[in-house]
Design a protein around this motif. Structure first.
Motif: not given
Lengths: 102, 477
Positions: A90-98, B293-309, B413-416
């Motif tokens: 999972e962490l590798s996927i994160t790194m590659i995606y980044a 990981l899922t949150a990291g990928i979708t983070f940039q698409h979330l609006s500020e209001r969504t984050l606040y709520i 945290a390192v996952a995102s």
């Protein structure tokens, strides 16, 4: 699952030393970078120590998972070997995606 | 026989009339500009300041990225806007200005020198550019955010509008009604692509004073985070966002970086005391890292209001959960086998060995996934969910839950956070100040954590979370 609590304590202490080392090196780079940045603002000074410090900080938990994998292999705890490998994947996927985003 | 001078006189009168219009328009322009500045965050305007064709062509040549071209057929105007906007794809940044080369069909009268009749003539002429205003508004742009490197693909609504009140009077009265109808404001879906190195908003100026403030805040957040085993993010994000004025996404990414530091510092401090449940932690990390990981990928698409709520709701729920479990103790008899995922440790507070078993593992896996999502999206560290969950539903005592959670939040945290780093949400000097503060504060938190009563820690956590939740509910309102 025949590992004694002592083995886990040894692993715990080993991971503790890894965290101390990672944090110390990271903090040294971050302090250096921050001082350089504040000493000459706007010149880009301190950029690379700051980046290196943050990279080491992010790499420390990753290294912890790698060390855990190795230790679980030595303990022959195959279920937890698989678990750590899944986390590493999972962490590798994160790194590659980044890297692809840059 | 017409007097040739009459024609000249007539033309002079016309120009005099237009000059009066232009003078009035200048005053109007000032008021319109003031209104626009107040109303919108990011508006790009450009105007042509000449009535001369040669000058207009020169201006248009200097501004290669012309936005609009007016044709004499009013119905073509919006089609022109649309087409020209598409041409701009990939080139809009904050610094771009839009030229408005235009041609209008100007109806005016010419009196023949040889004849005695008047005839109307229509000629295509350039018109004084200061009689037209084009506003391009980029909505939903990450205002006040820095894109120091990397690439940002941002879908925005671009509205092209004409200041109707100025244009018709400067051309001809007959066209007023038609032009007013044609130049409606029409939002156009448009993609702005900021290339490497581009900045779409003012950067945060990091002064020594700001660094000192952030370090102090990091110490406080790190101390509380280490004490409660939840990372300092839940305190750092509202402080950076609400007090210092850092944009919420930069605050979240910075906070995630400090969560890693807290995790490493606390884990280093508790290592060797058997408080950390390595097996349980690693198992739950599979789920929480997936969420991160899922949150990291979708983070940039979330609006500020969504984050606040989300922030307000999650903190309120956790506070409520902690209040209901203040007097609950997950401690078994010391002679009982803790099982594969359970554990035992010596508790300084009670002076005896604590044994516990892990219950409801599937629930723990589900909650860990949600915790990973929340961690990556809100920058608060998954511990805010995991600690109460481990205590309330899985039978893990507070200190073991806090230590195990502290170990896990770093990997979560390192996952995102590398994805947010790549997207430019990390400002290294700001992150460094926060991390250094957190490292100092977490040592104090660990010291207090070993001495504070579990009940007091739970009450403190519930109160702080309720306050944070209230702050964000007020921001939403």
């Amino acid at each position: 699952m025949t590992t004694s609590p002592d083995s886990l304590s040894v692993l715990e202490r080993r991971l503790g030393r890894l965290f101390v080392a990672g944090l110390s090196v990271s903090a040294a780079f971050l302090i250096t970078g921050l001082v350089l940045y504040l000493a000459s603002p706007g010149t880009g000074a301190g950029a690379w120590p700051l980046s290196v410090g943050l990279m080491i900080l992010m790499a420390t938990p990753l290294l912890r998972v790698v060390v855990s994998t190795i230790e679980y292999v030595r303990m022959r705890e195959w279920f937890f070997v698989l678990t750590t490998l899944a986390v590493l994947a999972e962490l590798s996927i994160t790194m590659i995606y980044a890297l692809l985003q840059r | 026989m017409a007097n040739p001078c009459t024609a000249e006189g007539s033309r002079s009168m016309a120009w005099m009339h237009l000059n009066c219009v232009v003078e009035r328009e200048e005053r109007l322009e000032e008021s319109v500009e003031e209104g626009i500045r107040k109303r919108s965050r990011l508006i790009i305007t450009e105007q042509i300041g000449t009535a001369d064709r040669a000058d207009e062509q020169r201006v248009a040549g200097q501004h290669a990225r012309g936005l609009l071209r007016f044709a004499h057929d009013d119905r073509d105007v919006l089609r022109c806007v649309s087409r020209r906007m598409q041409d701009l794809e990939g080139d809009i940044t904050k610094c771009d200005c839009f030229a408005v080369p235009r041609l209008v069909k100007w109806k005016f009268e010419v009196r023949s020198r040889t004849g005695d009749d008047l005839r109307a003539d229509c000629r295509e002429r350039s018109c004084a550019g200061d009689e037209i205003r084009v506003c391009v508004r980029l909505d939903r742009v990450h205002d006040l955010e820095l894109i120091p490197f990397g690439r940002l693909n941002e879908h925005v609504d671009v509205s092209a509008g004409i200041d109707h009140g100025r244009l018709p009077r400067a051309i001809a009265g007959d066209y007023v009604g038609v032009l007013r109808q044609a130049f409606v404001r029409e939002p156009l879906k448009h993609e702005v692509r900021c290339r490497s190195g581009s900045i779409i908003a003012p950067t945060l100026i990091i002064t020594p004073l700001l660094v000192a403030i952030v370090i102090a805040c990091g110490m406080l957040a790190g101390g509380l985070g280490a004490l409660l085993g939840i990372g300092g993010g839940v305190f750092l994000v509202p402080f950076l966002n609400s007090v210092v004025g850092v944009p919420i996404k930069i605050a979240i990414a910075t906070s995630l970086m400090t969560v890693i530091a807290t995790s490493s510092a606390v884990s280093a401090g508790t290592a060797g005391r058997n408080l950390i449940n390595l097996r349980l932690g690693m198992l739950l990390e599979v789920a929480s890292a997936a969420g991160g990981l899922t949150a990291g990928i979708t983070f940039q698409h979330l609006s500020e209001r969504t984050l606040y709520i989300s922030f307000a709701t999650v903190t309120a729920l956790i506070a409520l959960l902690m209040v209901t479990r203040i007097d609950r103790r997950n401690v078994l008899d010391a002679s009982i086998d803790p099982g594969t995922l359970g554990g035992r440790y010596f508790d300084d507070e009670s002076g005896r060995e604590i044994v516990y078993r892990v219950k409801r593992l599937p629930v723990a896996l589900v909650v860990s996934t949600v915790a990973g999502l929340i961690s990556g999206a809100l920058g608060i560290g998954g511990g805010i969910l995991k600690v109460p969950m481990l205590i309330a539903w899985c039978g893990v005592p507070l200190r073991a839950a806090a230590a195990t959670s502290a170990l896990m939040i770093g990997v979560t945290a390192v996952a995102s956070v590398p994805i947010q780093y790549a997207h430019g949400y990390i400002q290294p000097p700001l992150a460094a100040a926060a991390v250094l503060g957190v490292l100092a504060g977490s040592r104090a938190g660990l010291w207090f954590g070993g001495r504070a009563k579990a009940r007091s820690v739970k009450i403190l956590m519930a109160v702080v979370l309720a306050l944070v939740s209230a702050v964000y509910f007020m921001k939403i309102a």
